[in-house]
Design a protein around this motif. Structure first.
Motif, PDB file in Angstrom:
ATOM      1  N   UNK A  37      49.285  -1.470  50.144  1.00 26.99           N
ATOM      2  CA  UNK A  37      49.160  -0.607  48.689  1.00 26.99           C
ATOM      3  C   UNK A  37      48.628  -1.753  47.946  1.00 26.99           C
ATOM      4  N   UNK A  38      48.927  -3.147  48.128  1.00 28.69           N
ATOM      5  CA  UNK A  38      48.388  -4.349  47.641  1.00 28.69           C
ATOM      6  C   UNK A  38      46.965  -4.819  47.623  1.00 28.69           C
ATOM      7  N   UNK A  39      47.019  -3.908  48.869  1.00 32.10           N
ATOM      8  CA  UNK A  39      45.015  -5.251  49.392  1.00 32.10           C
ATOM      9  C   UNK A  39      44.348  -3.486  50.050  1.00 32.10           C
ATOM     10  N   UNK A  40      44.847  -2.763  49.886  1.00 35.15           N
ATOM     11  CA  UNK A  40      43.860  -1.816  49.257  1.00 35.15           C
ATOM     12  C   UNK A  40      43.579  -1.016  47.912  1.00 35.15           C
ATOM     13  N   UNK A  41      44.095  -1.488  46.820  1.00 33.81           N
ATOM     14  CA  UNK A  41      44.197  -1.318  45.485  1.00 33.81           C
ATOM     15  C   UNK A  41      43.312  -2.409  45.121  1.00 33.81           C
ATOM     16  N   UNK A  42      42.241  -1.573  44.231  1.00 33.66           N
ATOM     17  CA  UNK A  42      41.098  -1.296  43.833  1.00 33.66           C
ATOM     18  C   UNK A  42      41.713  -2.568  42.455  1.00 33.66           C
ATOM     19  N   UNK A  46      45.372  -3.196  40.330  1.00 32.67           N
ATOM     20  CA  UNK A  46      45.897  -4.568  40.227  1.00 32.67           C
ATOM     21  C   UNK A  46      46.178  -4.592  38.398  1.00 32.67           C
ATOM     22  N   UNK A  47      44.777  -4.309  37.755  1.00 29.17           N
ATOM     23  CA  UNK A  47      44.844  -5.174  36.698  1.00 29.17           C
ATOM     24  C   UNK A  47      45.828  -4.576  35.706  1.00 29.17           C
ATOM     25  N   UNK A  48      45.945  -3.174  35.825  1.00 29.16           N
ATOM     26  CA  UNK A  48      47.166  -2.456  35.642  1.00 29.16           C
ATOM     27  C   UNK A  48      49.010  -2.592  35.905  1.00 29.16           C
ATOM     28  N   UNK A  49      48.430  -3.087  37.206  1.00 27.71           N
ATOM     29  CA  UNK A  49      50.019  -3.595  37.767  1.00 27.71           C
ATOM     30  C   UNK A  49      50.795  -4.807  37.066  1.00 27.71           C
ATOM     31  N   UNK A  50      49.895  -5.601  36.768  1.00 28.64           N
ATOM     32  CA  UNK A  50      50.087  -6.384  35.755  1.00 28.64           C
ATOM     33  C   UNK A  50      49.968  -6.753  35.031  1.00 28.64           C
ATOM     34  N   UNK A  51      49.611  -5.795  33.966  1.00 30.47           N
ATOM     35  CA  UNK A  51      50.012  -5.640  32.659  1.00 30.47           C
ATOM     36  C   UNK A  51      50.756  -4.959  32.172  1.00 30.47           C
ATOM     37  N   UNK A  52      51.609  -4.110  33.441  1.00 33.37           N
ATOM     38  CA  UNK A  52      53.022  -3.520  33.094  1.00 33.37           C
ATOM     39  C   UNK A  52      53.952  -4.319  33.006  1.00 33.37           C
TER      40      UNK A  52
END
Length: 393
Positions: A37-42, A46-52
């Motif tokens: 899921x991480x490697x296929x994410x845009x 990824x920026x949204x996951x880090x921001x959360x």
């Protein structure tokens, strides 16, 4: 694992594991669902996951969203219009909201006020009448207004009781509700930062991109222009340019004039940062490859170089918004920016210029609270966005 003695010191030797299966480069390594899921994410996901993960930045964003909801719906949220006057409640103190009356639950209500003139000080003296319970109405019809100046309506999210008052933050010298003024003031004070930052970013990226990519004579001319602008004292320059705006202009034209002034004076810092970054990025192999493949300078700058330091642009933008809000507040406070009938937080603070008035009526300093909250929220949000956009974090 074996143990042997070497020079009198025990040394552990860890057995080296070798997979006996033959190496097959065509077999892909199996990944867990989380890794896949991480490697296929845009990039944006990824920026949204880090921001959360940045909890303070997330809550700051929520606070800013709540504040910016006042911009399009100020007329509906505010119980009164921004300039409606109540001649019977001049400098009325705040009315606190209660839920219980004499031990029984009533719901949100305020106590009515009785007023009389002190013949010695010639001031209105207000006292709470605990026998006059005024229940607050919700989703009600109240003071008429013109929604965005287009049509007349009277629907409000909250209203005072029929024939009652609801001054949550008190009133000013003309009996205007401070809470309603704060809601209406958010419309101008919050948007002046966004419009000004948009102008600043466009100019900063344009001049900084040209100076950093082409260099030479263009770089020298732009750098000298930036140095001249940065050498001028900021606040006196704001005051001089604001004072030059014609007094015959309408509040709308004054507003646009202020945003243009703030935007034109804020871009040199961003332009210099963009220039220094492009000077190093233009020598990278991917930038040279794009040039060799025939890409034009505009495409190389916008598609290959600028995305390399998006985090810095985001941080600069979020930090510039509160500085422009403070700039508009300072100019309006000094009576050099917006003026009545336009309402901003700086215009409301203009009522608190006299220290003797503030000591007697401290609720006139209420606009300071949203200014502090918004500035801190933008700073925390900028930190979170910067970390989320930084590929090395």
């Amino acid at each position: 694992m074996t143990m042997e003695i070497k020079d009198g010191t025990p040394v552990r030797e860890v057995e080296h594991y070798v997979d006996p299966a033959p190496f097959n480069p065509t077999v892909a390594k199996e990944m867990t669902p989380e890794q896949e899921r991480f490697f296929q994410a845009s990039q944006w996901k990824i920026m949204w996951w880090k921001f959360k993960r940045h909890k303070i930045a997330v809550w700051s964003g929520v606070v800013l969203i709540l504040f910016y909801l006042c911009v399009p719906f100020a007329e509906v949220i505010a119980p009164y219009t921004a300039n409606s006057r109540d001649s019977l409640h001049l400098y009325a103190p705040p009315q606190p909201v209660h839920l219980f009356h004499e031990g029984s639950f009533v719901g949100p209500f305020v106590y009515g006020m009785t007023s009389e003139i002190d013949m010695e000080t010639m001031q209105w003296v207000f006292t709470s009448d605990t026998n006059n319970v005024q229940k607050i109405r919700f989703l009600c019809s109240g003071t008429p207004y013109k929604f965005w100046g287009l049509f007349t309506a009277s629907f409000h999210l909250v209203c005072p009781a029929e024939g009652g008052t609801m001054f949550l933050f008190g009133t000013d010298r003309l009996g205007r509700d401070q809470f309603s003024g704060l809601i209406y003031g958010a419309r101008l004070s919050l948007t002046v930062g966004l419009v000004g930052v948009t102008i600043s970013i466009v100019l900063g990226l344009f001049f900084g991109g040209i100076a950093g990519y082409f260099g030479g004579f263009l770089d020298s001319v732009i750098q000298r222009m930036i140095e001249i602008l940065r050498s001028l004292p900021e606040l006196p320059l704001w005051m001089a340019l604001s004072a030059a705006l014609p007094v015959t202009w309408s509040p709308v034209w004054i507003y646009f004039g202020l945003t243009i002034i703030l935007g034109l004076l804020d871009w040199p810092g961003l332009a210099r940062a963009v220039r220094s970054k492009l000077l190093s990025l233009r020598e990278e192999e991917y930038a040279k490859a794009a040039v060799l493949m025939g890409a034009k300078p505009g495409r190389v700058i916008t598609r290959h170089l600028l995305p390399g330091f998006t985090s810095h642009i985001i941080a600069s933008a979020t930090l510039s918004v509160p500085s422009m809000i403070l700039g508009e507040t300072a100019l309006s406070y000094l009576n050099l920016g917006l003026r009545r009938p336009a309402v901003s937080w700086g215009v409301l603070l203009n009522e608190a210029q006299n220290i003797s008035v503030v000591t007697v009526y401290p609720w006139l300093m209420a606009p300071v609270l949203p200014i502090i909250i918004v500035v801190l929220a933008f700073n925390f949000l900028g930190d979170g966005l910067r970390d989320a956009a930084d590929p090395y974090k």
